[in-house]
Design a protein around this motif. Sequence first.
Motif, short mmCIF file in Angstrom:
data_model
loop_
_atom_site.label_atom_id
_atom_site.label_comp_id
_atom_site.label_asym_id
_atom_site.label_seq_id
_atom_site.Cartn_x
_atom_site.Cartn_y
_atom_site.Cartn_z
N ASP A 2 0.85 -1.14 -0.11
CA ASP A 2 -0.04 -0.14 0.05
C ASP A 2 0.79 1.26 0.03
N GLN A 3 1.86 1.14 0.73
CA GLN A 3 2.91 2.38 0.61
C GLN A 3 3.34 2.55 -0.81
N TYR A 4 3.93 1.72 -1.48
CA TYR A 4 4.36 1.74 -2.93
C TYR A 4 3.20 2.43 -3.65
N ASN A 10 1.26 9.91 -5.18
CA ASN A 10 1.61 11.13 -4.58
C ASN A 10 3.01 11.85 -5.40
N HIS A 11 3.60 10.81 -6.09
CA HIS A 11 4.71 11.42 -6.87
C HIS A 11 4.75 10.74 -8.24
N PRO A 12 3.97 11.04 -9.13
CA PRO A 12 3.78 10.42 -10.60
C PRO A 12 5.13 10.85 -11.14
#
Length: 141
Positions: A2-4, A10-12
């Motif tokens: 889930d963190q990935y 958040n950082h595409p």
Amino acid sequence: MDQYIAFVGNHPVLSILWIVIAAMLVGSWFKSQFSKIRQINPQQLTLLVNRQEGQVIDIRAQKEFSAGHIAGAIHLNAEKAKQGELSSLENFKSKPIILVCNAGITASAVAEKCLKSGFEQVYVLSGGMGTWQGAGLPTSK
């Protein structure tokens, strides 16, 4: 996991940049594995010259060549070679040729031209004359 997913969301831009870099590294590795141009070290160069009548082709500037080169090397202007002007090497098409420059980068570009011109065995001295001299091997003037 889930963190990935959250990181990518958040950082595409950063995520895409990492994917592009990974793809470039894999592509570079594949290209090096399947290239007909072989990077060799000074010891392998010596064996090619002594056992298979290999010819060393020095593509550094004339001034650098005159200051010191591998014994028996032929000088070839790198700019002319990059443009495909390889007529002075016609006698070596079926023999191993070893291209030498300062660091091995320019020699790789010339090696591509040699392959396209029909040379059968094309090698590049990895690290160029810097590697040769760093190994304490002799040069001629």
